[in-house]
Design a protein around this motif. Structure first.
Motif, PDB file in Angstrom:
ATOM      1  N   ASN A 223      10.298 -57.767  -0.068  1.00  0.00           N
ATOM      2  CA  ASN A 223      11.610 -58.390  -0.226  1.00  0.00           C
ATOM      3  C   ASN A 223      12.306 -58.592   1.112  1.00  0.00           C
ATOM      4  O   ASN A 223      13.134 -59.490   1.253  1.00  0.00           O
ATOM      5  N   MET A 224      11.979 -57.778   2.094  1.00  0.00           N
ATOM      6  CA  MET A 224      12.439 -58.042   3.455  1.00  0.00           C
ATOM      7  C   MET A 224      11.774 -59.321   3.965  1.00  0.00           C
ATOM      8  O   MET A 224      12.402 -60.152   4.625  1.00  0.00           O
TER       9      MET A 224
ATOM     10  N   MET B  84       9.114 -53.234  11.228  1.00  0.00           N
ATOM     11  CA  MET B  84       9.893 -52.308  10.416  1.00  0.00           C
ATOM     12  C   MET B  84       9.023 -51.673   9.349  1.00  0.00           C
ATOM     13  O   MET B  84       8.325 -52.369   8.625  1.00  0.00           O
TER      14      MET B  84
ATOM     15  N   TYR C  17      10.859 -61.754   2.078  1.00  0.00           N
ATOM     16  CA  TYR C  17      11.570 -62.825   1.357  1.00  0.00           C
ATOM     17  C   TYR C  17      12.836 -63.226   2.127  1.00  0.00           C
ATOM     18  O   TYR C  17      13.073 -64.417   2.376  1.00  0.00           O
ATOM     19  N   GLY C  18      13.631 -62.218   2.490  1.00  0.00           N
ATOM     20  CA  GLY C  18      14.884 -62.495   3.195  1.00  0.00           C
ATOM     21  C   GLY C  18      14.655 -63.199   4.520  1.00  0.00           C
ATOM     22  O   GLY C  18      15.296 -64.205   4.834  1.00  0.00           O
TER      23      GLY C  18
ATOM     24  N   GLU D 171      10.743 -48.723   3.038  1.00  0.00           N
ATOM     25  CA  GLU D 171      10.686 -47.541   2.182  1.00  0.00           C
ATOM     26  C   GLU D 171       9.634 -47.671   1.093  1.00  0.00           C
ATOM     27  O   GLU D 171       9.318 -46.696   0.404  1.00  0.00           O
ATOM     28  N   SER D 172       9.098 -48.869   0.907  1.00  0.00           N
ATOM     29  CA  SER D 172       8.071 -49.090  -0.121  1.00  0.00           C
ATOM     30  C   SER D 172       7.483 -50.475   0.110  1.00  0.00           C
ATOM     31  O   SER D 172       8.050 -51.290   0.838  1.00  0.00           O
TER      32      SER D 172
ATOM     33  N   VAL E 299       7.474 -52.599  -2.166  1.00  0.00           N
ATOM     34  CA  VAL E 299       8.439 -53.461  -2.855  1.00  0.00           C
ATOM     35  C   VAL E 299       9.527 -53.903  -1.878  1.00  0.00           C
ATOM     36  O   VAL E 299       9.878 -55.083  -1.794  1.00  0.00           O
ATOM     37  N   ALA E 300      10.076 -52.947  -1.146  1.00  0.00           N
ATOM     38  CA  ALA E 300      11.117 -53.286  -0.178  1.00  0.00           C
ATOM     39  C   ALA E 300      10.556 -54.197   0.911  1.00  0.00           C
ATOM     40  O   ALA E 300      11.189 -55.181   1.302  1.00  0.00           O
TER      41      ALA E 300
ATOM     42  N   PHE F  64       7.095 -56.539   8.298  1.00  0.00           N
ATOM     43  CA  PHE F  64       7.606 -55.480   7.431  1.00  0.00           C
ATOM     44  C   PHE F  64       6.436 -54.857   6.685  1.00  0.00           C
ATOM     45  O   PHE F  64       5.704 -55.565   5.998  1.00  0.00           O
TER      46      PHE F  64
END
Lengths: 354, 67, 249
Positions: free
Chosen positions: A62-63, A52, A65-66, A55-56, A58-59, A26
């Protein structure tokens, strides 16, 4: 003899990650690491993996993380301003004990800074970055081949200790082309991810990926368990290269590309009859404190050379612990110290000692 | 023939069940539960039609309904 | 006699921390009932937000992750992409989804990310003690809008379903409420469809649930239900805002 290919550092690192079983990447575009994302975008679909563009930053983190929480080998890469944005997520990843690999191809700062190579994110990488007591294992390769081997190893280290691992390079290393081979990459036995949220299949109790503990005692217990793992990492994972350091007049401590410059300086100074040694931390955290302390027994002085205003030098001073003088030389903002500048600095030190 | 069972220890006494009961047979007990709330209860169960409205609006899964 | 109503299996048998009359409990139960009815608990992974429902990971029996504030759709994306046959849902409040997490929400929708979002809109920040939310009504008094939400400094409420209905990647958007029995039944139907969509691979579904916050609104639960109907519903009309199956709503 394994086949060698000529590759850019950033691309070689991406290839190594995929060979190490990384199936999800990501990212978000930022110079000078974009080749990592571009290479992943091209190659991941061919191996059934996922690239992938988020969008940032930050996102993206967190992807990570998931996906890491769901047990996948996952990676993201960015450069300094982007790592600042990811730092919230990195703190959550550390606090939730998730393994992943984060690449920082460092550029000059602060703020938007510049795009030229720098080492000014040392504090951010080794002393936290995000909030809370936590550490990353920070690996600092000095060649394209080392970018490959350390990337492969990074995933195993992350899985072994359930913690994020950062590979810290710079634009020079990322853009540099060198011959590399991908045979015999390091590989370890790693523990099964019984904690991952992959669905209970109604066969086990639920798993929870979380960093929230409202009760102070519970939070301290979790943090202290992590601290025990950090102690293990310090014991088992320190990597350092030491060259010519015994009885040296000056030992240069430098990492990444600066260590390559340091070795050139070592040869240049030899011709002038000054013995220069080099200590190259390969792990910036855990820092090779013991090795530097050992070198300090016989070496006369230390010079930390960095592409920053002086960050690692603090750890060098702590390691030397007053036994010998510790000097600093650095350029910043994307300016790389030249061998001549460093030689002059060493002559100054040696001159002062006489 | 219907019956509702209130798990009074889970009840927070919000009264939403009281407000939706078409038979108006739910009221608050005089005693406090372990949480310190006066739990909801049904006094005259014979009138319960088992519509489950109380259970549907209960935020705390206090109520079981049998019919 | 047979049991016609009991706690769903997917809802944990614990006492939830919510204030008396808080409708989070109803919405949690509806999600759990849907998980039970679709038989997907074993492959469902939920993502909890930051806000009042931060402890949602303690209330569902399926695997759970707790996300940073606003990042649940990104976390859900990571999970869904890593575990391909999983069913992934996020449970988020208005501050989490429509303020700090707006970008993650819009872009998860834009990607048509095959996840289900349960968006609880109670027009206030509950966990921190009643501050203005992105969905607070014009004139609404909160701790940080003590003279009422003033549009000259605080702007206007965000209508999430309306906004996302313009995003091509979104498959299904519906706004429901839990203020009375018929609406609770409709809310469950919508949530079930949002999960069924994911099972069928239809893409991004978001159910906005108008909810109450008696504690921070400073009303009884019964008064709050009335306030929701009289004040929130005119600003946030219930209904389907997008259903790719049916064409635009």
């Amino acid at each position: 003899m394994a086949e060698k290919m000529l590759m850019k550092g950033n691309e070689a690192m991406a290839e190594a990650a995929m060979r190490a079983g990384c199936k999800l990447f990501f990212g978000y575009p930022i110079t000078p690491q974009t080749e990592v994302a571009a290479y992943m975008a091209k190659k991941m679909p061919k191996i059934g993996g996922l690239f992938m563009q988020a969008e940032s930053e930050v996102a993206a983190i967190n992807m990570v993380y998931g996906a890491a929480g769901a047990g996948a080998r996952v990676m993201t890469s960015s450069s300094s301003p982007g790592i600042s944005l990811k730092s919230e997520g990195i703190s959550y990843i550390a606090g939730s004990d998730l393994p992943c690999v984060i690449v920082n191809i460092v550029r000059g700062g602060p703020g938007l800074g510049g795009i030229q190579p720098a080492q000014s994110d040392y504090f951010q990488a080794t002393k936290g970055g995000g909030h809370g007591d936590y550490h990353l294992v920070v690996l600092a390769p000095a060649s394209v081949q080392e970018m490959v081997s350390l990337t492969a190893e990074a995933f195993d280290i992350a899985d072994t200790y359930r913690m994020p691992v950062m590979i810290m390079g710079d634009g020079m290393l990322g853009q540099m082309m060198e011959p590399v081979e991908f045979e015999n990459l390091p590989k370890r036995e790693v523990p099964e991810k019984t904690w991952a949220t992959t669905g209970t299949q109604m066969k086990r109790k639920k798993n929870i990926v979380n960093s929230l503990y409202i009760e102070p005692d519970a939070l301290e217990k979790m943090n202290n368990e992590r601290l025990e793992r950090y102690e293990l990492v310090k014991k088992n994972e320190v990597k350092v290269e030491t060259v010519n350091a015994e009885n040296a007049d000056v030992v240069i401590v430098a990492y990444g590309v600066m260590a390559r410059v340091a070795k050139t300086v070592m040869q240049m100074m030899e011709e002038k009859g000054i013995k220069v040694g080099v200590v190259r931390p390969i792990t910036l955290w855990p820092f090779p404190t013991e090795e530097i302390a050992k070198v300090a027994e016989s070496a006369k002085a230390f010079l930390s050379v960095e592409m920053s205003q002086g960050q690692m030098v603090e750890d060098v001073r702590l390691a030397v612990n007053g036994k010998k003088p510790v000097y600093f030389y650095g350029r910043n903002g994307g300016v790389v110290p030249s061998p001549d500048e460093i030689c002059a600095e060493i002559e100054k030190i040696v001159g002062g000692m006489k | 023939m219907a019956k509702v069972t209130f798990n009074e220890q889970k009840c927070k006494g919000c009264g939403l069940c009281v407000s939706v009961c078409p038979k108006k047979i739910i009221s608050f007990a005089d005693n406090l539960n372990a949480k310190g709330f006066k739990p909801a209860q049904v006094v005259n169960m014979d009138e319960c039609i088992g519509c489950a409205s109380c259970a549907i609006i209960c935020p705390d899964c206090v109520i079981e309904v049998e019919r | 006699m047979a049991k016609v109503f009991e706690k769903p299996h997917a809802l944990s048998d614990v006492s939830m921390h919510y204030c008396p009359g808080c409708t989070h409990g109803i919405i949690h139960r509806l999600v759990a009932e849907v998980i039970d009815e679709l038989g997907i608990e074993g492959r469902t992974i939920g993502v909890a937000p930051v806000g009042c429902s931060v402890f949602a990971y303690n209330y569902f029996e399926c695997d759970m992750q707790e996300a940073a504030h606003g990042r649940a759709p990104a976390v859900a994306t990571g999970i869904k992409r890593a575990v391909k046959d999983s069913i992934v849902f996020t449970y988020q409040g208005d501050g989490d989804l429509a303020a700090i997490g707006t970008a993650e929400t819009v872009h998860a929708a834009a990607r048509g990310e095959n996840i289900t979002i349960i968006f609880v809109n109670n027009a206030i920040y509950g966990m921190t003690g009643g501050q203005m939310a992105p969905t607070s009504l014009v004139g609404q008094v909160t701790q940080t809008t003590p003279y009422g939400r003033d549009t000259s400094t605080q702007g206007y409420p965000i209508r999430v379903c309306e906004m996302l209905s313009q995003v091509e990647g979104a498959a299904y958007l519906e706004r429901v409420a839990v203020n009375n029995i018929p609406n609770i039944r409709k809310a469950k139907k919508a949530i079930k469809k949002a999960f069924q969509n994911q099972i069928d691979g239809k893409g991004f579904s978001l159910i906005e649930v108008l909810s109450i916050c008696p504690t921070n609104w400073g009303m009884s639960p019964q008064e709050s239900m009335k306030w929701l109907e009289e004040n929130m519903m005119p600003v946030y009309p219930l209904g389907v805002y997008k259903d790719k199956e049916q064409g635009e709503a």
